[in-house]
Design an enzyme around this catalytic site. Structure first.
Site, PDB file in Angstrom:
ATOM      1  N   THR A   1       0.840  -1.202   0.000  1.00 57.50           N
ATOM      2  CA  THR A   1       0.000   0.000   0.000  1.00 57.50           C
ATOM      3  C   THR A   1       0.868   1.243   0.000  1.00 57.50           C
ATOM      4  O   THR A   1       1.981   1.232   0.525  1.00 57.50           O
ATOM      5  CB  THR A   1      -0.956   0.036   1.218  1.00 57.50           C
ATOM      6  OG1 THR A   1      -1.796   1.192   1.109  1.00 57.50           O
ATOM      7  CG2 THR A   1      -0.233   0.098   2.542  1.00 57.50           C
TER       8      THR A   1
ATOM      9  N   ASP B   1      -7.699  -4.523   0.059  1.00 54.20           N
ATOM     10  CA  ASP B   1      -8.558  -3.625  -0.709  1.00 54.20           C
ATOM     11  C   ASP B   1      -9.817  -3.464   0.120  1.00 54.20           C
ATOM     12  O   ASP B   1     -10.383  -4.448   0.603  1.00 54.20           O
ATOM     13  CB  ASP B   1      -8.868  -4.162  -2.106  1.00 54.20           C
ATOM     14  CG  ASP B   1      -9.371  -3.013  -2.994  1.00 54.20           C
ATOM     15  OD1 ASP B   1      -8.643  -2.017  -3.139  1.00 54.20           O
ATOM     16  OD2 ASP B   1     -10.496  -3.094  -3.509  1.00 54.20           O
TER      17      ASP B   1
HETATM   18  P1  IMP Z   1      -8.128   1.207  -1.368  1.00 53.74           P
HETATM   19  O1  IMP Z   1      -6.816   1.842  -1.042  1.00 53.74           O
HETATM   20  O2  IMP Z   1      -8.388   1.017  -2.801  1.00 53.74           O
HETATM   21  O3  IMP Z   1      -8.372  -0.029  -0.552  1.00 53.74           O
HETATM   22  O4  IMP Z   1      -9.219   2.313  -0.988  1.00 53.74           O
HETATM   23  C1  IMP Z   1      -9.814   2.283   0.189  1.00 53.74           C
HETATM   24  C2  IMP Z   1     -10.649   3.549   0.352  1.00 53.74           C
HETATM   25  O5  IMP Z   1     -11.779   3.179   1.150  1.00 53.74           O
HETATM   26  C3  IMP Z   1      -9.872   4.586   1.147  1.00 53.74           C
HETATM   27  O6  IMP Z   1      -9.327   5.561   0.337  1.00 53.74           O
HETATM   28  C4  IMP Z   1     -10.937   5.154   2.067  1.00 53.74           C
HETATM   29  O7  IMP Z   1     -11.597   6.169   1.392  1.00 53.74           O
HETATM   30  C5  IMP Z   1     -11.904   3.998   2.272  1.00 53.74           C
HETATM   31  N1  IMP Z   1     -11.550   3.216   3.473  1.00 53.74           N
HETATM   32  C6  IMP Z   1     -11.081   1.948   3.550  1.00 53.74           C
HETATM   33  N2  IMP Z   1     -10.859   1.573   4.813  1.00 53.74           N
HETATM   34  C7  IMP Z   1     -11.183   2.631   5.556  1.00 53.74           C
HETATM   35  C8  IMP Z   1     -11.145   2.852   6.969  1.00 53.74           C
HETATM   36  O8  IMP Z   1     -10.725   2.031   7.788  1.00 53.74           O
HETATM   37  N3  IMP Z   1     -11.579   4.065   7.357  1.00 53.74           N
HETATM   38  C9  IMP Z   1     -12.026   5.027   6.502  1.00 53.74           C
HETATM   39  N4  IMP Z   1     -12.055   4.874   5.192  1.00 53.74           N
HETATM   40  C10 IMP Z   1     -11.628   3.680   4.714  1.00 53.74           C
END
Ligand code: IMP
Length: 200
Positions: free
Chosen positions: A7, A68
């Protein structure tokens, strides 16, 4: 076992590292991790997590763990879901996403929502995958509340904690969060798998 965390999100990385802090896993520091920009074009949390884990494992030459995750809102039929990070448009930030969510939910009575986190661990030895999914339920607040965490935390009232995620300490959030639940499930699978195969 050494592993990289796939990440570029420092806060997410911190949450994962905290949850694994009392385990036998050795997390490669971010400064020693080769970072890859992965196009998250899968049609599910699982597909995107797997894609990130594969990319990071390949370039770093060791096990890679990818998450994700996203917010699913009942009244929006599960949106923003896998598009959570770009709900307000391409290259938007958390603030823009939160404002967009507040506007989209204006006047909505059903504010039920949940976070989903899909975790994928790719172990290069034998190209084996482990995966787990966690969920955390709550509802969408009418205004931002709290300053901890990241993403939609200030708008998410956790039913488990009785307060917004942005009012929770890292430890409190990890005890009930989608990510904490998925990581703990995955860690027990890993221990089981190590016991059965002798992989270290
Ligand atoms: P990823 O990096 O594609 O998994 O995007 C996840 C997105 O979902 C993040 O940018 C946040 O906007 C939202 N998200 C995922 N987990 C959390 C959390 O624990 N708290 C708040 N937002 C989250």
């Amino acid at each position: 076992m050494r592993l990289v965390i796939a990440t570029n999100n420092a806060k997410k990385r911190q949450e994962i590292a905290t949850i694994f802090s009392n385990t036998a896993l050795i997390i490669v520091p971010t400064s020693e991790t080769i970072h890859v920009d992965v196009l998250e074009d899968g049609d599910s949390f699982a597909a995107n997590a797997r894609k990130k884990a594969v990319a990071f494992a390949q370039v770093n030459g060791c096990a890679a763990l990818a998450d994700d995750s996203g917010l699913c809102v009942e009244a929006l039929h599960g949106a923003p879901g896998i598009y959570s990070s770009r709900f307000a448009g391409d290259s938007c930030d958390d603030t823009a996403n939160n404002i967009h969510l507040l506007k989209t939910m204006a006047g909505q009575e059903n504010r039920n929502a949940y976070f989903i986190c899909h975790i994928c661990l790719l172990m290069p030895a034998g190209h084996r995958y482990l995966s787990a999914e966690g969920r955390s339920d709550g509802y969408i607040l009418n205004r931002l509340d709290g300053s901890e965490g990241f993403g939609y935390d200030p708008l998410f009232f956790s039913k488990d904690l009785g307060k917004s995620f942005a009012h929770a300490s890292a430890k409190e959030k990890a005890s009930v969060s989608h990510r904490g639940r998925a990581l703990r499930m995955l860690y027990s699978q890993l221990q089981e798998s190590i016991k059965n195969s002798g992989v270290q």
